[in-house]
Design a protein around this motif. Structure first.
Motif, PDB file in Angstrom:
ATOM      1  N   VAL A   1       0.865  -1.115  -0.101  1.00 36.36           N
ATOM      2  CA  VAL A   1      -0.069  -0.138   0.016  1.00 36.36           C
ATOM      3  C   VAL A   1       0.957   1.017  -0.014  1.00 36.36           C
ATOM      4  N   PRO A   2       0.621   2.261  -0.646  1.00 44.87           N
ATOM      5  CA  PRO A   2       1.543   3.462  -0.788  1.00 44.87           C
ATOM      6  C   PRO A   2       1.543   4.242   0.531  1.00 44.87           C
ATOM      7  N   ALA A   3       2.730   4.601   0.817  1.00 45.47           N
ATOM      8  CA  ALA A   3       2.875   5.033   2.199  1.00 45.47           C
ATOM      9  C   ALA A   3       1.934   6.502   2.191  1.00 45.47           C
ATOM     10  N   PRO A   4       1.455   6.617   3.443  1.00 42.57           N
ATOM     11  CA  PRO A   4       0.678   7.810   3.553  1.00 42.57           C
ATOM     12  C   PRO A   4       1.345   9.233   3.427  1.00 42.57           C
ATOM     13  N   GLY A   5       2.895   9.308   3.581  1.00 40.79           N
ATOM     14  CA  GLY A   5       3.397  10.559   3.420  1.00 40.79           C
ATOM     15  C   GLY A   5       3.957  10.662   2.053  1.00 40.79           C
ATOM     16  N   GLY A   6       3.746   9.681   1.097  1.00 40.69           N
ATOM     17  CA  GLY A   6       4.271   9.474  -0.214  1.00 40.69           C
ATOM     18  C   GLY A   6       5.963   9.431  -0.268  1.00 40.69           C
ATOM     19  N   VAL A   7       6.551   9.376  -1.459  1.00 38.36           N
ATOM     20  CA  VAL A   7       7.809   8.884  -1.611  1.00 38.36           C
ATOM     21  C   VAL A   7       8.827   9.897  -1.196  1.00 38.36           C
TER      22      VAL A   7
ATOM     23  N   LYS B   1      12.354   6.217   0.693  1.00 40.68           N
ATOM     24  CA  LYS B   1      11.499   5.627   1.564  1.00 40.68           C
ATOM     25  C   LYS B   1      10.023   5.779   1.088  1.00 40.68           C
ATOM     26  N   GLY B   2       8.857   5.021   1.235  1.00 40.13           N
ATOM     27  CA  GLY B   2       7.588   4.939   0.784  1.00 40.13           C
ATOM     28  C   GLY B   2       7.421   4.739  -0.675  1.00 40.13           C
ATOM     29  N   LEU B   3       8.128   3.907  -1.525  1.00 41.60           N
ATOM     30  CA  LEU B   3       7.714   3.520  -2.412  1.00 41.60           C
ATOM     31  C   LEU B   3       6.709   2.378  -2.631  1.00 41.60           C
ATOM     32  N   PRO B   4       5.799   2.532  -3.500  1.00 47.84           N
ATOM     33  CA  PRO B   4       4.597   1.440  -3.144  1.00 47.84           C
ATOM     34  C   PRO B   4       4.909   0.141  -4.162  1.00 47.84           C
ATOM     35  N   LEU B   5       5.989  -0.422  -4.081  1.00 52.92           N
ATOM     36  CA  LEU B   5       6.640  -1.540  -5.090  1.00 52.92           C
ATOM     37  C   LEU B   5       6.724  -2.813  -4.103  1.00 52.92           C
TER      38      LEU B   5
ATOM     39  N   LEU C   1      16.114  12.288  -7.299  1.00 53.06           N
ATOM     40  CA  LEU C   1      15.024  12.701  -7.517  1.00 53.06           C
ATOM     41  C   LEU C   1      14.501  13.105  -9.078  1.00 53.06           C
ATOM     42  N   ALA C   2      15.643  13.467  -9.601  1.00 55.29           N
ATOM     43  CA  ALA C   2      15.183  13.449 -11.087  1.00 55.29           C
ATOM     44  C   ALA C   2      15.018  12.032 -11.838  1.00 55.29           C
ATOM     45  N   ALA C   3      15.693  10.851 -11.579  1.00 50.76           N
ATOM     46  CA  ALA C   3      15.767   9.546 -11.932  1.00 50.76           C
ATOM     47  C   ALA C   3      14.079   9.186 -11.480  1.00 50.76           C
ATOM     48  N   LEU C   4      13.780   9.485 -10.374  1.00 48.39           N
ATOM     49  CA  LEU C   4      12.519   8.940  -9.994  1.00 48.39           C
ATOM     50  C   LEU C   4      11.294   9.653 -10.640  1.00 48.39           C
ATOM     51  N   ASP C   5      11.687  11.170 -10.930  1.00 48.04           N
ATOM     52  CA  ASP C   5      10.709  11.714 -11.682  1.00 48.04           C
ATOM     53  C   ASP C   5      10.498  11.254 -13.258  1.00 48.04           C
ATOM     54  N   LYS C   6      11.533  10.981 -13.730  1.00 44.44           N
ATOM     55  CA  LYS C   6      11.618  10.338 -15.015  1.00 44.44           C
ATOM     56  C   LYS C   6      11.131   9.067 -15.158  1.00 44.44           C
ATOM     57  N   LEU C   7      11.095   8.262 -14.096  1.00 49.28           N
ATOM     58  CA  LEU C   7      10.367   6.789 -14.224  1.00 49.28           C
ATOM     59  C   LEU C   7       9.101   7.204 -13.749  1.00 49.28           C
ATOM     60  N   GLY C   8       8.366   8.340 -13.104  1.00 46.84           N
ATOM     61  CA  GLY C   8       6.912   8.478 -13.002  1.00 46.84           C
ATOM     62  C   GLY C   8       6.737   8.359 -11.461  1.00 46.84           C
ATOM     63  N   HIS C   9       7.719   8.422 -10.550  1.00 42.77           N
ATOM     64  CA  HIS C   9       7.297   8.105  -9.447  1.00 42.77           C
ATOM     65  C   HIS C   9       7.408   9.678  -8.946  1.00 42.77           C
ATOM     66  N   ARG C  10       6.527  10.153  -8.029  1.00 42.22           N
ATOM     67  CA  ARG C  10       6.349  11.649  -7.502  1.00 42.22           C
ATOM     68  C   ARG C  10       7.003  11.506  -6.213  1.00 42.22           C
ATOM     69  N   ALA C  11       8.181  12.121  -6.153  1.00 38.46           N
ATOM     70  CA  ALA C  11       8.975  11.996  -4.884  1.00 38.46           C
ATOM     71  C   ALA C  11       9.175  13.619  -4.272  1.00 38.46           C
ATOM     72  N   LYS C  12       9.337  13.604  -3.134  1.00 46.36           N
ATOM     73  CA  LYS C  12       9.566  14.934  -2.671  1.00 46.36           C
ATOM     74  C   LYS C  12      11.216  14.666  -1.716  1.00 46.36           C
ATOM     75  N   ARG C  13      11.598  15.846  -1.565  1.00 48.17           N
ATOM     76  CA  ARG C  13      12.932  15.841  -0.616  1.00 48.17           C
ATOM     77  C   ARG C  13      12.283  16.043   0.578  1.00 48.17           C
ATOM     78  N   ALA C  14      13.098  15.163   1.601  1.00 47.17           N
ATOM     79  CA  ALA C  14      12.770  15.433   3.037  1.00 47.17           C
ATOM     80  C   ALA C  14      14.136  15.742   3.917  1.00 47.17           C
ATOM     81  N   GLY C  15      13.931  16.349   4.812  1.00 47.07           N
ATOM     82  CA  GLY C  15      15.126  16.857   5.579  1.00 47.07           C
ATOM     83  C   GLY C  15      15.504  17.981   5.090  1.00 47.07           C
ATOM     84  N   GLY C  16      16.920  18.275   5.445  1.00 45.37           N
ATOM     85  CA  GLY C  16      17.557  19.737   4.914  1.00 45.37           C
ATOM     86  C   GLY C  16      18.203  19.589   3.829  1.00 45.37           C
TER      87      GLY C  16
END
Length: 119
Positions: free
Chosen positions: A38-44, A62-66, A104-119
């Protein structure tokens, strides 16, 4: 002496290979459908960690629904894109070094919407 395996049919001339858990042909297996993550509630989330690694930076995804196989394949793709080593454990991809932007660029290219976490 009793075997610890459930036993039963593993191959049928009608259906081919059989799933040992649900005893259906692998093409109609119900176990894999029920075990889909199940996809993580916070996303990738992509972050950089150094804690517990002797000061060395590691990029963590973290949080990839695979499922495990797809996660391992994606981990290999990301490590290759970064030209770095790493691992996949407990549903988390770790890539050695600080590669947040590349990942982040590679995940976006593969169709996964990811966000940067932390600093």
């Amino acid at each position: 002496m009793k075997s610890s395996s459930p036993g039963g049919l593993v191959y049928s001339t009608d259906g081919g290979r059989m799933c040992p858990q649900c005893r259906r042909p692998l093409a109609d297996c119900q176990c894999k459908a029920a075990a889909r993550p199940v996809p993580a509630p916070g996303g990738v989330r992509v972050s950089r960690e150094t804690k517990g690694r002797g000061g060395k930076a590691v990029t963590v995804v973290k949080g990839l629904p695979l499922d495990d196989d797809a996660l391992a394949a994606l981990g290999k793709q990301l490590r290759t894109a970064c030209g770095s080593g790493g691992t996949v454990k407990d549903g988390v991809i770790e890539v050695q070094g600080d590669h947040c932007d590349r990942i982040l660029a590679a995940l976006d290219k593969l169709g996964h919407r990811a966000k940067r976490a932390g600093g």
